[in-house]
Scaffold this active site. Structure first.
Site, PDB file in Angstrom:
ATOM      1  N   ASP B 113       0.853  -1.180   0.000  1.00 30.02           N
ATOM      2  CA  ASP B 113       0.000   0.000   0.000  1.00 30.02           C
ATOM      3  C   ASP B 113       0.895   1.238   0.000  1.00 30.02           C
ATOM      4  OD1 ASP B 113       0.944   0.374   2.498  1.00 30.02           O
ATOM      5  OD2 ASP B 113      -0.951   0.145   3.533  1.00 30.02           O
ATOM      6  N   ASP B 289      -7.575  -7.345   1.133  1.00 29.58           N
ATOM      7  CA  ASP B 289      -6.573  -7.571   2.177  1.00 29.58           C
ATOM      8  C   ASP B 289      -7.229  -7.188   3.490  1.00 29.58           C
ATOM      9  OD1 ASP B 289      -6.257  -4.527   1.744  1.00 29.58           O
ATOM     10  OD2 ASP B 289      -5.123  -4.918   3.572  1.00 29.58           O
TER      11      ASP B 289
END
Lengths: 395, 395
Positions: B113, B289
């Site tokens: 990320d 996720d």
């Protein structure tokens, strides 16, 4: 279901003796090199190659490890703690669940201590009388009583292959009178433990007595002789590694071990560093247990043949070498020091998991190397070389 | 050495594409069942079967698990966190050590990320300007700056196969004006991220944009359309599962997904429960996720097909059944609930290790079941049955 569940932890070394109590307990002295002894202990759950190091599974788990890893590292036997297990989940519950072997999924031999040491070290409030020890749980403050008879009852409920007598452990240094009083009480508790064991134990299980007497050679010998007269299948040396120092411990071993029969295994309780183990084997000790490999692993330390590594140390931060490329342990061989350093600094589970694994494997490798050196009758030379290497000073 | 060290985590599904950046990034939509999509993503480190759940490896470890277990559970890709890794051990150090794949010993695809979400959720002191985010480390209070360009630079240093644009995440509920301001800023940051990525990334790596806009359908659509115009290889839906509730999340997905191209993978960030995953796949999401499987595992919860179990609950104390006898995961299949209950109550590492493993395997099994149901074009019926089963209420 339990039969299947046990398979995973079942190493190839286990013979076909099964888990039933059909085998008699026994010890065979196979060879000696100096005073160091190579031997084999037979229990209802299989053989133990000695000298042996028993990983500590205090509350029915060797901390941060899968038992498959413990077995693969080479451990034949693990240790469980009567004190902890009697408080949680309780011995009665373990018995209802099929015993400690089934509960924790370990089908090899298990030794349980008697609880005596933890009553001293963990319970803040305790009272010792002739009858036994009254103490408060370190978990919830509840009050409990442990007598020689109750300790054996618990160990039988757990199904331990090797059981320990209840003893009174005292902290050192202590006044000679206090050492003697505790030693004499422990002798009387040994008699009571033996009587209880003879009533309650399953065939093939064994009771070990514990020699006490502080660091006083005469008192140690008196304790040993009195216990040997009781003719028990194994003898432990207790009350050491409690602050007396490495040299005093070795001197005490030298005074004690000649009083014990060569035909019985000798177990040095709660010891110790790799150097402690080598020096003790050199004096004739066959069995050890210690939390050091797993506790130090959780605290970021790695044992290696070239001395310990503090993995928190910044010098590991960009070191791509593994801890030991020669090790058969994946944790020591396959992960970079840089990565383990990062995990330890970050407080990650995997850091504790990998270092507990590294250290458990190292301790088993150390025992295997000692057994090989004894078998080849070169233990004294091996010990000198290895001690020099282990003393390499690093951070 | 790293070549050997990577082997342990190398699953058999990895094709012979090797670790070099020789493969082009790609997505293939294989089939649909309702709006649910079966697909395959190609990255420099191998294929990802979608719908996919990515276990979270925040600081270069999936907490309390060995990566062999994660791989064997069926995970094709894991996630790493830019925010955490830039602070410790730093992206530059990871790069010097060979990149994140080599550092943590994972040779499959990795998505990182951008750090935007953690700047909001972890850093107490932060300041967002047009240029980027200035924030204080949650570890030591040191001051750091994250711009779209710096985030991409970090993700390239880590060597992530799939990289995310920096976005501004806000907590919901928020004033519409504030939602719009953050969404518009995130669009400008997407442009800058793309420009930086085009300069810095290695062949085959991919940059995903992040749709923002709170729970306002019109704003979500505007964000999606602007990002689609930038023609990126994948699109994420961000800023959900931050307090808006399950229904609002689904409504927002329904408003957003039709605006995204069917030819690109869609990733719902930070989600979620098994029900969230099923409902989101039903609406066309391909990737997820979430820390839930491992975090809930550390907190004593087990996910099962019949709903979650709180393993601390006393009703498990003498239950010798495994968590799921049908599971291929040893932790779910081979250990009794009684034993896991004991480990959790005792705060033992092994309790967290086993339950993180159970849950990681369950999430992968759930994704595999969804992929199978889509392939057989019976996803809607499968989803209804499975949701009913998952909602079984127990403690």
């Amino acid at each position: 279901m339990w039969a299947r569940m046990d398979q995973a932890a079942n190493g190839s070394r286990q013979s076909g003796t099964g888990k039933g109590p059909s085998t008699r307990f026994g010890y065979r002295l196979l060879s000696q090199s100096g005073h160091a002894r190579l031997g084999e202990i037979t229990t209802p759950h299989g053989q133990i190659r000695t000298p042996a190091f028993m990983p500590v599974g205090t509350v029915a788990t060797v901390k941060a490890l899968y038992l498959d890893q413990v077995k693969a590292a080479g451990a034949d036997i693990i240790l469980g703690n009567t004190y902890h297990l009697m408080l949680r989940p309780t011995a009665e519950r373990v018995a209802r669940l099929g015993g400690l072997h089934a509960f924790m999924r370990w089908d090899g031999p298990i030794l349980t201590d008697s609880g005596g040491f933890q009553v001293m070290s963990l319970s803040k409030i305790r009272k010792i009388t002739e009858d036994g020890a009254t103490f408060q749980s370190h978990i919830d403050g509840s009050r409990h009583f442990l007598s020689p008879e109750r300790s054996i009852e618990i160990q039988c409920l757990l199904g331990a292959d090797i059981q320990m007598q209840l003893d009174e452990c005292i902290e050192l240094p202590a006044a000679p009178r206090e050492v003697e009083r505790a030693m004499e009480l422990s002798l009387r508790w040994a008699e009571r433990s033996k009587a209880a064991f003879d009533r309650m134990a399953a065939p093939g299980q064994a009771l070990f007595a514990i020699v006490q007497g502080g660091v006083d050679p005469a008192m140690r010998r008196r304790s040993a002789e009195a216990l040997v007269a009781m003719d028990l299948p194994g003898y432990a040396v207790g009350g050491l590694a409690v602050g007396e120092g490495h040299e005093a411990m070795l001197t005490t071993l030298e005074a004690t071990l000649p009083a014990l029969p060569a035909t019985r295994p000798r177990y040095l309780m709660g010891v110790g560093t790799p150097l402690d183990l080598i020096e003790s084997v050199a004096r004739g000790i066959d069995m050890f247990d210690c939390v050091m490999p797993t506790r130090n692993g959780r605290h970021g330390y790695a044992f290696t043949w070239d001395g310990p590594l503090n993995m928190r140390n910044a010098r590991h931060a960009e070191d791509i070498r593994p801890i030991d490329p020669e090790s058969a342990c994946p944790a020591a061989r396959d992960y970079s020091r840089a990565y383990i350093h990062h995990l330890v600094r970050s407080g990650e589970y995997l850091g504790a998991m990998l270092l507990s694994w590294v250290n458990t494997a190292f301790y088993q490798d150390l025992m295997a190397a000692m057994r090989k050196a004894i078998a080849e009758n070169r233990f004294p030379a091996w010990a000198e070389e290895t001690k020099a290497r282990l003393k390499t000073t690093r951070a």
